[in-house]
Design a protein around this motif. Structure first.
Motif, short mmCIF file in Angstrom:
data_model
loop_
_atom_site.label_atom_id
_atom_site.label_comp_id
_atom_site.label_asym_id
_atom_site.label_seq_id
_atom_site.Cartn_x
_atom_site.Cartn_y
_atom_site.Cartn_z
N THR A 80 -80.85 -88.03 53.09
CA THR A 80 -80.17 -87.49 51.91
C THR A 80 -81.06 -86.52 51.14
OG1 THR A 80 -78.86 -89.51 51.70
CG2 THR A 80 -78.98 -88.11 49.75
N TYR A 99 -70.09 -80.61 44.30
CA TYR A 99 -69.80 -81.99 44.67
C TYR A 99 -70.87 -82.58 45.59
CZ TYR A 99 -65.30 -81.21 42.48
OH TYR A 99 -64.31 -80.94 41.56
N ALA A 100 -71.52 -81.72 46.40
CA ALA A 100 -72.62 -82.20 47.23
C ALA A 100 -73.78 -82.70 46.37
CB ALA A 100 -73.11 -81.08 48.16
N LEU A 103 -72.81 -86.09 45.09
CA LEU A 103 -72.86 -87.05 46.20
C LEU A 103 -74.30 -87.47 46.46
CD1 LEU A 103 -71.55 -88.62 48.51
CD2 LEU A 103 -71.76 -86.56 49.93
N GLN A 104 -75.22 -86.50 46.47
CA GLN A 104 -76.64 -86.83 46.64
C GLN A 104 -77.12 -87.73 45.50
OE1 GLN A 104 -79.94 -84.10 45.66
NE2 GLN A 104 -80.48 -84.11 47.83
N ILE A 107 -75.87 -91.31 46.17
CA ILE A 107 -76.57 -91.98 47.27
C ILE A 107 -77.99 -92.37 46.85
CG2 ILE A 107 -77.52 -91.67 49.59
CD1 ILE A 107 -75.09 -89.91 50.21
N SER A 168 -70.56 -85.50 36.45
CA SER A 168 -69.65 -84.48 36.99
C SER A 168 -68.57 -84.08 36.00
CB SER A 168 -69.00 -84.98 38.29
OG SER A 168 -68.17 -86.10 38.03
#
Length: 316
Positions: A80, A99-100, A103-104, A107, A168
């Motif tokens: 990641t 969004y990436a 997401l990172q 995680i 976000s």
């Protein structure tokens, strides 16, 4: 363009730029080689460990299943974070999708908390093995490992999913340059023109509640183990018991120490370069992952023998 609740004009942000080591750009060149070697070591060592535990019937026991969970978490964390950091160092690929990025963020927060929780379960496993050896087979079973895995997943997903959601939903007012190598929550939310008090409080309270409670239970378990070990009178029993759980404690201590140093550098950030906690944050995602399988492989005879048989089959 939209207007946020404070009346500020907000421009939609489609991606972020990771400005890694902005004040110490020379670090990128000097760190890239050791970081890539640590990454390859972490991937290779954890991969070999997982294959060994999977293929060796003698390792199909609860303690090794827990170690497999730890290796899986390490692999996901490394994948990641580290490839993106190396892409920034080598190819200047600083852009990361909106969004990436979140997401990172999810995680990283979730899997680090899951790793801490796994250490706690492993400490309990060693506590039962040393302090209640006759009851160990009836307490630490395959069903126990399955329930522990569900608990590790559920507790940490539920606890950490609000972090990227809160970040976000903020308005970023067109600012998209993150002064970090990764999408750390506070580095990202600090770009917002909204009030981020809730984000800061949740990150602080959630982090210390999860990791703090795990560390308290871990050190309680090892305190009880130490008391039990000191009472052992059989010849060699004390050395064997200490060796059995010593590898666990070494890794947990290292995991806790680097986390503590990272926190302290944030507390005294006026006295150290802002790039120091960034570097520690990156290293925290790869050094424990590289050390975990090595320490277990060196200190656990059964794993060492299993890896030897695996390599023999590969060569012949």
């Amino acid at each position: 363009m939209t207007t946020n609740q404070n009346g500020n004009i907000s421009t939609d942000v489609s991606d972020f730029l990771l400005n890694c080591f902005a004040r110490s750009p020379s670090w990128q060149l000097s760190i890239s080689l050791p970081l890539s070697l640590l990454f390859l070591l972490a991937m290779g060592a954890n991969g070999i460990l997982l294959i060994t535990i999977w293929t060796e019937a003698s390792l199909h026991e609860p303690m090794y299943y827990l170690l497999s969970i730890l290796s899986l978490l390490d692999i996901v964390l490394c994948l990641t974070v580290i490839p993106k950091v190396l892409a920034i160092f080598w190819f200047d690929l600083k852009s990361i999708g909106f969004y990436a990025c979140f997401l990172q963020m999810f995680i990283m927060n979730c899997f680090l908390a899951m790793e801490s929780c796994t250490f706690m379960v492993m400490a309990y496993d060693r506590y039962v093995a040393i302090c209640h050896p006759l009851r160990y087979p009836s307490i630490i079973t395959d069903q126990f490992v399955a329930k522990a895995a569900i608990f590790i997943l559920a507790r940490n997903v539920i606890s950490t999913v609000p972090i990227p959601i809160l970040s976000s939903r903020l308005h970023y007012c067109g600012r998209n340059v993150i002064e970090n190598c990764i999408c750390a929550n506070m580095s990202v939310s600090s770009l917002s023109c909204d009030d981020v008090t809730i984000n800061r409080l949740y990150q602080f309270a959630g982090g210390w509640t999860l990791l703090g409670s795990d560390l308290i239970l871990i050190f309680l378990s090892y305190s009880l183990i130490l008391q039990a070990v000191l009472r052992l009178k059989a010849e060699g029993a004390m050395a064997k018991a200490l060796s059995t759980c010593g590898s666990h404690f070494i890794l947990i201590l290292f995991f806790s120490t680097i986390l503590l140093v990272f926190v302290l550098t944030h507390v005294v950030k006026k006295k150290v370069s802002p790039d120091v906690p960034v570097l520690l944050n990156v290293l925290h995602h790869v050094i424990p992952a590289a050390l975990n399988p090595i320490v277990y492989g060196v200190r656990t005879q059964e794993i060492k023998q299993g890896i030897g048989r695996l390599l023999d089959r590969a060569w012949y």
